[in-house]
Design a protein around this motif. Structure first.
Motif, short mmCIF file in Angstrom:
data_model
loop_
_atom_site.label_atom_id
_atom_site.label_comp_id
_atom_site.label_asym_id
_atom_site.label_seq_id
_atom_site.Cartn_x
_atom_site.Cartn_y
_atom_site.Cartn_z
N ALA A 82 0.83 -1.21 0.00
CA ALA A 82 0.00 0.00 0.00
C ALA A 82 0.86 1.26 0.00
CB ALA A 82 -0.95 0.00 1.20
N ALA A 83 1.97 1.24 0.72
CA ALA A 83 2.85 2.41 0.74
C ALA A 83 3.35 2.72 -0.66
CB ALA A 83 4.03 2.18 1.69
N PHE A 84 3.71 1.69 -1.41
CA PHE A 84 4.17 1.92 -2.79
C PHE A 84 3.00 2.33 -3.69
CE2 PHE A 84 4.69 0.32 -7.12
CZ PHE A 84 5.73 1.15 -7.52
N VAL A 85 1.93 1.58 -3.66
CA VAL A 85 0.82 1.82 -4.58
C VAL A 85 0.17 3.18 -4.37
CG1 VAL A 85 -1.51 1.04 -5.24
CG2 VAL A 85 0.34 -0.62 -4.94
N TYR A 86 -0.09 3.54 -3.10
CA TYR A 86 -0.90 4.72 -2.82
C TYR A 86 -0.16 5.93 -2.29
CZ TYR A 86 -4.74 1.51 -3.58
OH TYR A 86 -5.60 0.61 -4.13
N ARG A 87 1.11 5.77 -1.94
CA ARG A 87 1.83 6.91 -1.36
C ARG A 87 3.14 7.23 -2.06
NH1 ARG A 87 -0.63 4.22 2.73
NH2 ARG A 87 1.16 3.05 3.49
N GLN A 88 3.54 6.46 -3.07
CA GLN A 88 4.77 6.74 -3.79
C GLN A 88 4.43 7.70 -4.93
OE1 GLN A 88 6.60 6.54 -6.73
NE2 GLN A 88 8.28 7.23 -5.43
N PRO A 89 4.96 8.92 -4.93
CA PRO A 89 4.53 9.95 -5.88
C PRO A 89 4.66 9.58 -7.36
CG PRO A 89 5.88 10.92 -4.15
CD PRO A 89 5.94 9.44 -3.96
N ASP A 90 5.73 8.93 -7.76
CA ASP A 90 5.90 8.58 -9.18
C ASP A 90 4.88 7.53 -9.61
OD1 ASP A 90 8.17 10.31 -9.77
OD2 ASP A 90 9.31 8.96 -8.48
N HIS A 91 4.61 6.57 -8.74
CA HIS A 91 3.61 5.55 -9.05
C HIS A 91 2.21 6.19 -9.09
CE1 HIS A 91 0.90 2.10 -8.32
NE2 HIS A 91 1.67 1.58 -9.24
N LEU A 92 1.94 7.04 -8.13
CA LEU A 92 0.64 7.73 -8.10
C LEU A 92 0.40 8.54 -9.37
CD1 LEU A 92 0.20 9.10 -4.48
CD2 LEU A 92 -1.32 7.55 -5.71
N ALA A 93 1.44 9.22 -9.84
CA ALA A 93 1.31 10.05 -11.05
C ALA A 93 0.88 9.20 -12.24
CB ALA A 93 2.62 10.77 -11.33
N ILE A 94 1.43 8.01 -12.36
CA ILE A 94 1.05 7.11 -13.45
C ILE A 94 -0.37 6.58 -13.23
CG2 ILE A 94 1.57 4.86 -14.52
CD1 ILE A 94 3.44 7.19 -15.34
N MET A 95 -0.68 6.17 -12.02
CA MET A 95 -2.03 5.64 -11.74
C MET A 95 -3.12 6.67 -12.04
SD MET A 95 -1.74 3.27 -8.35
CE MET A 95 -3.51 3.23 -8.17
N LYS A 96 -2.84 7.91 -11.72
CA LYS A 96 -3.85 8.95 -11.95
C LYS A 96 -4.11 9.19 -13.43
CE LYS A 96 -3.33 11.21 -7.53
NZ LYS A 96 -2.88 12.37 -6.77
#
Length: 164
Positions: A82-96
């Motif tokens: 969850a820390a990676f999926v929902y709180r890592q900024p670079d991953h979040l940018a792609i998910m959004k």
């Protein structure tokens, strides 16, 4: 000294490109893969991730549809993932931005516990996705919002999807 957990958390998520992966419209996604994967591998609690011939899994067949790709990994526990999926900024940018590149899929992600050291196959992950779609969250196929305790008793608290 803390004993290693007997179970780790596996996850698979799938996506279906709107256009072929190599299409220019997907360039931002494809160009971000190496960096985001490197961040995942350096994250606390990361154990393993599926790769194909390159440094990602975009060439690993998922089903008969060549536009479907999978991301599959194993993590120490739900909190680490969850820390990676929902709180890592670079991953979040792609998910959004996922709606720019991918079709909507109703059930696209599933989590399940595996014995420590087990590396799941795509077929195993797809079977878990089908199980989740058919039965809803159960101990063998669950979601961040409806997690289940590991077989060794390690608790798993629900995680709110921060990029919906």
């Amino acid at each position: 000294m803390t004993a290693e957990p007997a179970f780790q958390l596996a996850q698979i998520n799938i996506a279906r490109f709107r256009l072929p992966a190599e299409h220019v419209a997907n360039r931002d996604f494809m160009d971000a893969l190496d960096a985001v994967n490197a961040i995942a591998e350096a994250s606390d609690g990361f154990v393993w991730r599926l790769t194909g011939d390159g440094n990602d899994a975009t060439d690993v067949p998922v089903n008969d549809d060549p536009h479907v790709i999978a991301n599959m990994s194993v993590w120490r526990d739900l909190d680490a993932l969850a820390a990676f999926v929902y709180r890592q900024p670079d991953h979040l940018a792609i998910m959004k931005r996922r709606k720019e590149w991918f079709d909507h899929i109703g059930v696209y992600q599933v989590l399940w516990w595996v014995p420590a050291g087990h590396r799941p196959t795509v077929a195993e992950g797809m079977a878990r996705l089908a199980q989740l779609e058919e039965n809803g969250p159960v101990a063998d196929a669950f979601t961040f919002k409806r997690p289940f305790t590991a077989p060794d008793g390690t608790p798993a608290l629900p995680v709110q999807d921060e990029c919906a």
